[in-house]
Structures are given as C-alpha cells and as structure tokens.
Design an enzyme around this catalytic site. Structure first.
Site, short mmCIF file in Angstrom:
data_model
loop_
_atom_site.label_atom_id
_atom_site.label_comp_id
_atom_site.label_asym_id
_atom_site.label_seq_id
_atom_site.Cartn_x
_atom_site.Cartn_y
_atom_site.Cartn_z
N ASN A 1 15.23 73.95 -11.61
CA ASN A 1 14.80 72.84 -10.77
C ASN A 1 15.57 71.58 -11.16
O ASN A 1 15.48 71.12 -12.29
CB ASN A 1 13.30 72.60 -10.94
CG ASN A 1 12.49 73.82 -10.54
OD1 ASN A 1 12.12 73.96 -9.40
ND2 ASN A 1 12.25 74.72 -11.49
N MET B 1 1.96 79.14 -8.21
CA MET B 1 3.12 78.26 -8.28
C MET B 1 4.40 78.94 -7.77
O MET B 1 5.44 78.87 -8.41
CB MET B 1 3.31 77.77 -9.73
CG MET B 1 2.27 76.78 -10.17
SD MET B 1 2.45 75.21 -9.31
CE MET B 1 0.89 74.41 -9.74
N HIS C 1 8.85 82.60 -7.82
CA HIS C 1 8.16 81.58 -8.63
C HIS C 1 9.01 80.33 -8.75
O HIS C 1 10.23 80.40 -8.91
CB HIS C 1 7.84 82.13 -10.01
CG HIS C 1 6.69 81.45 -10.68
ND1 HIS C 1 6.80 80.21 -11.25
CD2 HIS C 1 5.38 81.82 -10.83
CE1 HIS C 1 5.63 79.85 -11.75
NE2 HIS C 1 4.75 80.82 -11.50
N HIS C 2 8.34 79.17 -8.69
CA HIS C 2 9.06 77.89 -8.76
C HIS C 2 9.73 77.70 -10.12
O HIS C 2 10.67 76.92 -10.25
CB HIS C 2 8.10 76.74 -8.48
CG HIS C 2 8.75 75.55 -7.85
ND1 HIS C 2 9.95 75.04 -8.29
CD2 HIS C 2 8.38 74.77 -6.81
CE1 HIS C 2 10.27 73.97 -7.56
NE2 HIS C 2 9.35 73.80 -6.65
N ALA C 3 9.29 78.41 -11.14
CA ALA C 3 9.96 78.34 -12.44
C ALA C 3 11.34 78.97 -12.37
O ALA C 3 12.25 78.59 -13.13
CB ALA C 3 9.12 79.03 -13.51
#
Length: 471
Positions: free
Chosen positions: A321, A22, A141-143
């Site tokens: 996000n 991810m 990381h997308h987090a």
C-alpha cells in the site's frame, strides 16, 4: 523464509475481525466473442485448474512467529502446497440470473473472511447470467494489495488483442508485483561513491526529514482548523454512516460513460476526480435529507492519493500500500450542485498544493496523522464517542484505458468493491474501464440495507451538474 511486511500493510491484519473483513474486491463481467458462449469460458477455466502452476504473488501467506517477534511477514509457499480449488470456486446464479441475483451473491461473498492459514485471495467463477455473459468475482486482502496494485494484477492477466488465445488463467500469470520493495542498501551505489558517504547522506536526509515534520505538522493542523484542504480534518460531523458496523455486506454498482464525465470536467474546469466527488456529495446529501439526518455542517470525505512514481520501475512493481490522503469538504450544506463542485474543486486543489510542498515521508506522516483515529478504532474494534475523523472514504482508481480481453472474451464491466470499517459504514470506490466509469458502493448491510436510492441519486446528480455547466 519469512519476509518482513510493511507496517501499513500489517495494520489491515491487526484491525481485521468478523465485523471488519479487510479485503478489497472486484466484479468483472465478460462478453463472449462471436461463436462462443459462457460455457466455453468455464471450460477454459476448468482446464487451467488442472495446470498446477500458481504465480508467486498468489502463493504468499501472511504469518508471524516467535522468530519475527510477533510481527507479520510474508511466506511464499510452493506450488504443491496450494489447494487451488479452495481459492478458485464455481458459483451459479438462480433464475432469472440478472444483476439483482448477481449482486446478492457478491454481497454474501464479500462479507466472509479470507482463510489466514492460506494465501489471502479467492476467485469465484460465476455462470448463469441470462444475457450470456460470464462473471468473475475476485477478493484479495488489503495487506497484500492496494487498489492500484490490484488493478495492475488485472491488466497483466489480460490482453489488448481480441484474437489472442491460449492465455494463462489470472492466477497463473507471472506478475511483476513484489510484496517487499528492494531495500536501498541492496542497490548498487553510484560509481565513485563509498558506503560511508552513502550512510552519511542517508543520515543527513533522515535528520532533515525529522526536523521538517514539526513545521509540516503545524501547517497541516492550521489548515485543518481553518477548513482548508489538508491531510487532517477536525470538522467532520456525526452522521448515520459513522456508527459501529456488523460483518454482513451489501454491494451495488452503476456505470456511466467516461466521455460524459470527461466533458463535464472540461466545461467545469475540474478534474474527473472532482466530478466523482461532486456526484457523491449530492448523492449523500439527498440520501441523508430524505431521512431527516442531514447535518448542518458539511460532510468530509477521505480521498486516497496514489504516491507511486510512474517513472520509477521499483515503485511501479512494488506491491503493498503506497497512498497518501486528503480530506475534502463535500459542501453538503449547499443546495446548488454547481456551488458544491466549486467548493470541492478548490478544496482538492488546496490539498494537492499542500502535499506537493512536502517530501514523500512527510506526506506519509501527515496521512498517518489524519487516519490515526480510524486506525485506533480498527484496532480496538469500537467506535468512540468523539467526532469522526471523516465521514466517508471515496476513492478513484485508474483502470485500463483500452479494451481488455481474456482468450477473446471482452472485459465489459469492472465494478470495484472496498472495505467499510468501524465508524465508516459506507464506502464509494470508482474505477474506469475502457469507455466506462463504475461507481462501486459497499456498505454494512445493517446500517445501509438498501443502496438503490444512492445509485439513483448518482444519475440525478450527474444530470444536475451537466445542466449547471450548460451541457
């Protein structure tokens, strides 16, 4: 101290597995200034690696514990706790050192998981390009960052001045990105207001939001059933892209002059994003048709829409996000490229109008409703037998509008790389950089092993759209 992580950010940690890394990434390619070479850029990075300083955003480690009741949070490490040589690595291309060798290396790197015991990022310094340029591949990381905040990190680490020198390395720049927005309660109240009045106003607003969700949901589902632009789709057909995936990745990219896309958008009464979607739609249609796998129903793309307020300083500097989404009918059942563009333009306009009628909280709620089936598949790690919620994710991230430099080295090309997920074996992400727009394709290597046909179709579709517009 463990700071809380937004639920939307923690979803990317909860849904991650060996088959579903991810992280997002970017491949930047630099050209040396006159009198310099790629060796000089490596030497500057070597010096920076001995500096010891690491910006706060690159010292954040994801962690959960009993005290957080198992919820993910962010822990900021000290400089001396960061093993910088783990995060910043050197790679060299085999001969002949062309784009084929570079994309093969990046494909392999993009398929490996980030180490969760450390801050969730890596930077690879790549030499050996025969044209004398220097490449830097970064994954995060997308987090920790979505596309918009990752692009902000890039801009802040570089300069518009080609003569500026002694610049810090990208991991040393004190970025303004924050992982957790300032809580509303921590902000000072307007003069003359009181805490009870503030709480009463917030309570009334919350009740209004909840009451408004019911009619908003009804309208959203009604639009979905009728095939109108909406945050939800119920008409996406099954395709060869909507299958379980493996962990290996394949990446490819191609750039086009941004002015060419702008001119086409102007003559077509469309946006740049509409043109990107139309090019992608024609490309997918041809790819599937060649394999006798084109469904009779049109493919549906999930299109992320940034919800960051450009006039709000807190929103601009917040990490994490912040996106809503629209489902777009790609009209792949139509043979004529101009007709496909008309459908796409109308669908996106309808969807944007529906989002404008909602509050930010309602936009987020409807976006969550639209992506909920994919979220469940991510969490369980399996593709269900039901109809996919959409067929592909197509994103367009605004990049720098002027040339950028790092210690005189010009950023020539920026290729975005994203995340295939369970049931979504292909991702198309675009970004602009100065006078170019790059299409970055990321796929599950097992499902879509060769991306070159898709790249070729992108160029063909652009030419067909230009012909249809009389250019």
């Amino acid at each position: 101290m463990l700071l809380p992580m937004a639920p939307t950010d923690s979803l990317f940690l909860l849904g991650e597995s060996r088959e579903n890394p991810m992280h997002v990434g970017g491949l930047a390619i630099f050209t040396p200034p006159d009198g310099a070479s790629a060796t000089d850029m490596r030497a500057m990075f070597d010096i920076a690696l001995t500096g010891g300083k690491v910006a706060e955003v690159f010292r954040k480690r994801a962690r959960r514990s009993l005290t957080s009741l198992g919820q993910w949070g962010w822990e900021t490490l000290a400089d001396n706790e960061i093993d910088i040589e783990h995060h910043v690595r050197r790679d060299a291309l085999p001969t002949p050192g062309g784009m084929t060798e570079l994309t093969a290396l990046i494909s392999r790197l993009h398929g490996t998981l980030l180490d969760r015991s450390r801050p969730l990022w890596e930077m690879h310094l790549i030499e050996g390009l025969t044209d004398g340029r220097y490449a830097v591949y970064t994954k995060i990381h997308h987090a920790l960052a979505d596309g918009a905040s990752a692009m902000k990190l890039l801009r802040e680490s570089m300069s518009e001045d080609p003569h500026r020198r002694n610049m810090s390395a990208p991991w040393q720049v004190p970025h303004s990105l924050r992982s957790v927005p300032t809580p509303v309660a921590a902000k000072s109240s307007p003069q003359g207001s009181s805490l009870p009045a503030t709480l009463w106003g917030a309570s009334r607003a919350a009740v209004g939001e909840v009451a408004g969700l019911i009619p908003t949901t009804v309208r959203t589902m009604d639009r979905a059933v009728r095939g109108k632009g909406s945050a939800v789709s119920v008409t996406a057909p099954h395709t060869l892209f909507n299958v379980p995936i493996g962990g290996s990745r394949h990446i490819a990219a191609r750039s086009f002059p941004l002015e060419r896309i702008r001119l086409l958008a102007k003559h077509s009464d469309a946006t740049i994003n509409d043109i990107i979607l139309a090019m992608s739609a024609g490309t997918l249609r041809h790819y599937l048709h060649e394999r006798d796998a084109l469904p009779s129903a049109p493919l549906v793309a999930m299109v992320p829409v940034s919800l960051r307020a450009t006039d709000n300083a807190d929103d601009r500097t917040a990490g994490g996000n912040r996106v809503g989404l629209l489902m777009c009918n790609l009209a792949t059942h139509l043979d004529n490229p101009t007709d496909r563009l008309d459908v796409i333009r109308n669908c996106m306009n309808e969807g944007k109008d529906s989002l404008r009628a909602m509050s930010p909280a309602q936009v987020l709620a409807m976006s969550a409703l639209g992506i909920a089936p994919l979220g469940m598949e991510m969490l369980v790690g399996q593709r269900g037998p039901q109809r996919p919620p959409f067929n592909i994710i197509i994103s367009n991230i605004a990049g720098p509008r002027t040339p950028l430099y790092w210690n005189g080295f010009r950023l020539d090309t920026l290729h975005p790389l994203s995340i295939p997920t369970t049931g979504q074996a292909l991702n198309i992400t675009c970004t602009s950089s100065d006078d170019q727009i790059s299409f970055g394709l990321t796929s599950c290597r097992r499902t879509v092993p060769d991306l070159n046909p898709l790249l070729d179709h992108l160029g063909t579709e652009l030419e067909l759209l230009e012909t249809g517009a009389g250019l």
